[in-house]
Design a protein around this motif. Structure first.
Motif, PDB file in Angstrom:
ATOM      1  N   GLU A  18       0.822  -1.205   0.000  1.00 22.92           N
ATOM      2  CA  GLU A  18       0.000   0.000   0.000  1.00 22.92           C
ATOM      3  C   GLU A  18       0.859   1.260   0.000  1.00 22.92           C
ATOM      4  N   VAL A  21       2.250   1.579  -3.551  1.00 25.27           N
ATOM      5  CA  VAL A  21       1.225   2.076  -4.475  1.00 25.27           C
ATOM      6  C   VAL A  21       1.077   3.590  -4.338  1.00 25.27           C
ATOM      7  N   GLU A  22       1.152   4.080  -3.130  1.00 27.58           N
ATOM      8  CA  GLU A  22       0.990   5.516  -2.888  1.00 27.58           C
ATOM      9  C   GLU A  22       2.174   6.339  -3.381  1.00 27.58           C
ATOM     10  N   ASN A 321      -3.406   1.604  -8.517  1.00 27.93           N
ATOM     11  CA  ASN A 321      -4.246   1.512  -7.319  1.00 27.93           C
ATOM     12  C   ASN A 321      -5.371   0.506  -7.566  1.00 27.93           C
ATOM     13  N   SER A 323      -7.178  -1.322  -5.606  1.00 28.53           N
ATOM     14  CA  SER A 323      -8.340  -1.200  -4.727  1.00 28.53           C
ATOM     15  C   SER A 323      -9.377  -0.236  -5.294  1.00 28.53           C
ATOM     16  N   ARG A 324      -8.912   0.845  -5.873  1.00 29.13           N
ATOM     17  CA  ARG A 324      -9.820   1.853  -6.405  1.00 29.13           C
ATOM     18  C   ARG A 324     -10.269   1.531  -7.831  1.00 29.13           C
TER      19      ARG A 324
END
Length: 341
Positions: A18, A21-22, A321, A323-324
């Protein structure tokens, strides 16, 4: 492999991915100590990261203490640790508004869907428009400006397709009418594939009772529907919004070329023809693109007969991303299917 990691290792790994990814940067043990709720010291986290590296889930890009997920690690994360986000009401309404038919052709609607998905995902989007394989209800040539006409085709399923064709300058309206009547008589209640070969034979053997100008109109109209899919690509510039991508412009240039290659269109459809919902291809798993550090998230969309007629998806870096974007692709594909009826 998921069962081989204890809860602590899985939580550390989730936080590493995570964070990656950011930021796109290597992740240190201190970063994980700050962002996780495990109450572990940096030293304990380093031990876990070492175990994850031995398992092939992490690697060190250079001699710094930071680690990055491998392709195997990203697949592990997507398959077992990914927490899908939920679309906001505003995002749903935006997709619905952008995809609304409002009298537009199928290709225009799909182009708008691609624009919406590209904008919301900050990635490049791809839409593979469906072949027209329904029986034809109506076909007509509508004059535009000099040397151009709009071919309007309506299928029994209610799909409307518009294509622009180039025609001889000074073509009389009578030639367009004659060509429209000729095709309407031969294509009504038949698919394009069924009628096309017979029409071409009739033209080649001079059996058609058409003058030379009307014949050229018919040939131009038939050529616009050669039975090939249309690949729509939107949001190229999003691939350059990433600092990491800017460091490798040649890689991005090659990806541009591959995105625009219509020769690859059928391979796109083959990837997901039997898929149930969204599919994710990470790095070298994706045979469509030669670049091993790109990810492809794609979903088929179906017509009212529940037949896959096209696909929509996004392309981005492997640190996309997920998840989004997975819910964005899924919802857009379902919206297109409802609009196709």
């Amino acid at each position: 492999m998921i069962v081989e990691l204890n809860e602590r290792s899985r939580e550390v790994f989730r936080n590493i991915v995570e964070s990656y990814v950011e930021t796109g940067a290597p992740v240190s043990s201190r970063t994980i100590a700050r962002r996780s709720a495990l109450n572990l010291s940096p030293a304990s986290i380093r031990n876990v990261m070492s175990d994850l590296e031995e398992a092939g889930l992490l690697y060190a890009p250079h001699t710094s203490a930071g680690r990055l997920p491998t392709q195997q690690g990203m697949r592990f994360f997507v398959d077992g640790l990914l927490r899908l986000g939920a679309l906001s009401e505003e995002e749903r309404l935006d997709i619905e508004r952008r995809c609304a038919s409002d009298g537009r052709s199928v290709q225009e609607m799909l182009s708008q869907a691609g624009e919406a998905l590209s904008g919301l995902s900050s990635c490049a989007s791809l839409v593979l428009a469906p072949k027209i394989d329904s029986a034809v209800k109506h076909i007509e040539f509508v004059p535009l400006n000099e040397g151009r006409a709009l071919v309007v085709l309506v299928t029994e399923d209610g799909l409307v397709e518009n294509r622009i064709v180039n025609l001889p300058l000074g073509l009389p309206q009578s030639a367009l009418i004659e060509a429209s009547n000729f095709l309407a008589n031969r294509m009504r209640n038949r698919t394009l594939a069924e009628a096309r070969e017979e029409i071409l034979i009739e033209l080649e053997t001079k059996q058609a009772q058409l003058d030379q100008l009307a014949t050229r109109v018919v040939e131009a109209g038939i050529a616009t529907w050669a039975g090939q899919e249309t690949l729509i690509v939107r949001g190229h510039a999003n691939l350059l919004d990433d600092v990491q991508a800017l460091q490798d412009l040649e890689r991005i240039r090659r990806l541009y070329d591959e995105l625009e290659s219509k020769r690859e269109a059928e391979r796109l459809l083959d990837l997901v023809a039997g898929a149930d919902g969204v599919q994710i291809f990470i790095g070298t798993e994706n045979k469509l693109f030669s670049e091993g550090d790109s990810s492809f998230i794609v979903s088929p969309f179906m017509n009212s007969r529940e037949r896959v007629v096209g696909i929509i998806g996004v392309v981005g870096p492997t640190r996309i991303n997920y998840s989004r974007i997975v819910p964005l692709v899924d919802y857009t594909a379902k919206m297109i299917g409802r609009l196709l009826g």
